[in-house]
Write a protein that holds these residues in place. Sequence first.
Motif, PDB file in Angstrom:
ATOM      1  N   UNK A 290       0.823  -1.215   0.000  1.00 20.06           N
ATOM      2  CA  UNK A 290       0.000   0.000   0.000  1.00 20.06           C
ATOM      3  C   UNK A 290       0.856   1.263   0.000  1.00 20.06           C
ATOM      4  N   UNK A 291       2.103   1.148   0.472  1.00 23.42           N
ATOM      5  CA  UNK A 291       2.969   2.328   0.533  1.00 23.42           C
ATOM      6  C   UNK A 291       3.789   2.530  -0.736  1.00 23.42           C
ATOM      7  N   UNK A 292       3.605   1.664  -1.731  1.00 20.74           N
ATOM      8  CA  UNK A 292       4.451   1.721  -2.939  1.00 20.74           C
ATOM      9  C   UNK A 292       4.325   3.082  -3.631  1.00 20.74           C
ATOM     10  N   UNK A 293       3.087   3.592  -3.757  1.00 21.30           N
ATOM     11  CA  UNK A 293       2.885   4.875  -4.469  1.00 21.30           C
ATOM     12  C   UNK A 293       3.659   6.000  -3.792  1.00 21.30           C
ATOM     13  N   UNK A 294       3.752   5.923  -2.453  1.00 20.50           N
ATOM     14  CA  UNK A 294       4.432   6.979  -1.712  1.00 20.50           C
ATOM     15  C   UNK A 294       5.950   6.898  -1.921  1.00 20.50           C
ATOM     16  N   UNK A 295       6.467   5.670  -1.865  1.00 16.11           N
ATOM     17  CA  UNK A 295       7.913   5.502  -2.103  1.00 16.11           C
ATOM     18  C   UNK A 295       8.269   5.923  -3.525  1.00 16.11           C
TER      19      UNK A 295
END
Length: 311
Positions: A290-295
């Motif tokens: 779920x954090x991929x877009x942020x990274x």
Amino acid sequence: ELDPVERAFQERIDAGQKVEPKEWMPEGYRKTLVRQISQHAHSEIVGQLPEGNWITRAPTLERKAILLAKVQDEAGHGLYLYCAAETLGISRDEMYEQLHSGKAKYSSIFNYPTLSWADIGAIGWLVDGAAIMNQVPLQRCSYGPYARAMVRICKEESFHQRQGFDILMKMVKGTPAQREMVQDALNRWWWPSLMMFGPSDDASVHSAQSMAWKIKQNSNDELRQRFVDQTVPQAEYLGLTVPDPDLTWNEEKGGYDFGEPDWTEFFAVIAGNGPCNAERLNARQKAWNDGAWFRDGLVAHAEKMTSRRAA
Ligand code: 3HC
């Protein structure tokens, strides 16, 4: 037989000197620390899950604020420990990959479910109590960054243990149903807490070398004994029965004799087959995905800034 460089290293350890990140160290020493510190970090991170489960259901606003702060502390400990492991030349991405692929271990204790509010008290009292027992001696670990990280972590763990005991104190003074809930929590958490210290000394593969390197100061059984000796009187104070028919005070040794944890269960849990292993791992994988877009956004931004500076 040690070669002269390794012998000199061992002599420094024996003299009680700390080892610091950029100094020479045997490859086995480095690997052992990466293994232990990363497992420890993963335990803190996964350890947020069973308690996080109760944040929305804490009985009062005050209890909710306390629990939130505690779970946040665990996140901080995890990040702190990942930093300590990074000083040994492993990247955080590698450690995450090891956790998410199921290759890395984390403490067996976090693979058990939190079924009632009393479990939150029991975790603070027993699980954090066991963690303190294990981690206070680690403040004297031969590896500087790990030893120093433990100082702050132990202070926060003490607060965690008190908050757990405080929850239980309140509940045992409550209704019979509340007292029963506390006893039930102790029944379920007692043995898994004893297992936190690791296998018995004769089955502990790493203890001898880790103790020679002063990574560990005490054996698994020594710390388990100390934990039982400290905790049984606290259970009595709460008016609870420790679920061990073999528990007896041994005047001669000045400590309790107690039963053997179920090692078959322990080894099943650390092999990935405990009651909540799959759930815990899924939660961590989901958080990562779920954090991929942020990274991705961070990397894109960093690249844009670099190319602007270059232009
Ligand atoms: N859970 C999961 N795995 C465990 C374990 C446990 N309770 N106890 C032992 N193991 C694993 C070891 O990691 C090792 O596996 P590996 O070879 O794949 O790494 C194997 O079982 C054999 O055990 P040993 O006794 O030979 O291993 P160690 O010498 O490393 O000792 C230890 C195990 C006592 C847990 C030691 O690693 C240690 O002191 N670690 C630092 C403390 C730590 O990790 N604490 C986590 C507790 S929870 C916590 O701190 C969160 C808090 O907020 C509640």
